[in-house]
Write a protein that holds these residues in place. Structure first.
Motif, mmCIF file in Angstrom:
data_model
loop_
_atom_site.group_PDB
_atom_site.id
_atom_site.type_symbol
_atom_site.label_atom_id
_atom_site.label_comp_id
_atom_site.label_asym_id
_atom_site.label_seq_id
_atom_site.Cartn_x
_atom_site.Cartn_y
_atom_site.Cartn_z
ATOM 1 N N ILE A 42 16.612 -0.702 -8.206
ATOM 2 C CA ILE A 42 15.906 -1.961 -7.883
ATOM 3 C C ILE A 42 16.939 -2.689 -6.930
ATOM 4 O O ILE A 42 18.129 -2.839 -6.987
ATOM 5 N N THR A 49 6.409 -6.694 -5.258
ATOM 6 C CA THR A 49 5.716 -5.573 -4.911
ATOM 7 C C THR A 49 6.025 -4.952 -3.593
ATOM 8 O O THR A 49 6.334 -5.834 -2.753
ATOM 9 N N VAL A 50 5.456 -3.755 -3.343
ATOM 10 C CA VAL A 50 5.758 -3.033 -1.965
ATOM 11 C C VAL A 50 5.004 -4.143 -0.835
ATOM 12 O O VAL A 50 5.550 -4.107 0.312
ATOM 13 N N ILE A 61 15.537 -1.727 1.676
ATOM 14 C CA ILE A 61 14.691 -0.824 1.127
ATOM 15 C C ILE A 61 15.203 0.747 1.329
ATOM 16 O O ILE A 61 15.164 1.720 0.637
ATOM 17 N N THR A 84 10.397 10.374 -6.120
ATOM 18 C CA THR A 84 10.754 9.098 -5.973
ATOM 19 C C THR A 84 9.285 8.236 -5.774
ATOM 20 O O THR A 84 8.476 8.676 -4.927
ATOM 21 N N PHE A 86 7.070 4.303 -5.668
ATOM 22 C CA PHE A 86 6.848 2.922 -6.147
ATOM 23 C C PHE A 86 5.392 2.706 -6.548
ATOM 24 O O PHE A 86 4.652 3.167 -5.722
ATOM 25 N N CYS A 88 2.376 0.253 -7.246
ATOM 26 C CA CYS A 88 2.087 -1.140 -6.551
ATOM 27 C C CYS A 88 0.777 -1.782 -6.949
ATOM 28 O O CYS A 88 -0.232 -1.019 -7.096
ATOM 29 N N GLN A 94 1.478 -0.391 -11.653
ATOM 30 C CA GLN A 94 2.777 -1.196 -11.608
ATOM 31 C C GLN A 94 2.631 -2.257 -12.796
ATOM 32 O O GLN A 94 1.565 -2.825 -13.178
ATOM 33 N N LEU A 99 10.256 -5.309 -7.643
ATOM 34 C CA LEU A 99 10.264 -3.922 -6.995
ATOM 35 C C LEU A 99 11.370 -2.746 -7.557
ATOM 36 O O LEU A 99 12.318 -3.368 -7.914
ATOM 37 N N HIS A 100 10.864 -1.740 -7.716
ATOM 38 C CA HIS A 100 11.429 -0.874 -8.441
ATOM 39 C C HIS A 100 11.191 0.541 -7.898
ATOM 40 O O HIS A 100 9.972 1.128 -7.881
ATOM 41 N N LEU A 101 12.322 1.497 -7.553
ATOM 42 C CA LEU A 101 12.094 2.887 -7.207
ATOM 43 C C LEU A 101 12.149 3.809 -8.333
ATOM 44 O O LEU A 101 13.211 3.714 -8.677
ATOM 45 N N HIS A 102 11.237 4.524 -8.849
ATOM 46 C CA HIS A 102 11.390 5.463 -9.981
ATOM 47 C C HIS A 102 11.885 6.742 -9.392
ATOM 48 O O HIS A 102 11.520 7.396 -8.295
#
Ligand code: AMP
Length: 114
Positions: A42, A49-50, A61, A84, A86, A88, A94, A99-102
């Protein structure tokens, strides 16, 4: 700036299994992992959000991905592969509006997702 569970993790108001931190980015293990490796990367900046990513955030980013790739290498899944994502808003699944990148790996990730 809206308060989320992730902003509380950034401020150390609630605990998390943090595995990476610098001035701009934090990464911690997902509390409900969907794969043997499931890490959330994050930005410390509160971007909901995106849809809220602006041109001035492009470098930040990009850094989320370089950090994710570094963690994937450290976790031993870089060669086998990983996903990876996101999510939204509602249709994207979501739940946390910071914002978080899995980063998920350690098993075969099926496609298409449900
Ligand atoms: P999303 O559905 O994309 O918003 O993902 C939110 C993710 O945050 C989910 O995978 C949750 O399991 C995870 N999560 C929620 N609360 C915490 C927490 N306190 N620590 C770590 N991960 C969390």
């Amino acid at each position: 700036m809206s308060e989320t569970i992730f902003s509380k993790i950034i401020k150390r108001e609630i605990p998390a299994d943090i595995i990476f931190e610098n001035e701009r980015v934090l990464a911690f293990r997902d509390i409900n992992p969907q794969a043997p490796v499931h890490v959330l990367v994050i930005p410390k900046k509160a971007i909901p959000t995106v849809n809220d990513i602006h041109p001035e955030d492009q470098e930040l980013i990009g850094e989320l991905f370089t950090v994710a790739a570094q963690i994937a290498a450290e976790e031993g899944i870089a060669k086998s592969g990983y996903r990876t994502v996101f999510n939204c808003n509602e249709d994207g699944g979501q739940e946390v509006y910071h914002l978080h990148l899995h980063l998920m790996g350690g098993r075969v990730m099926h496609w298409p997702p449900g």
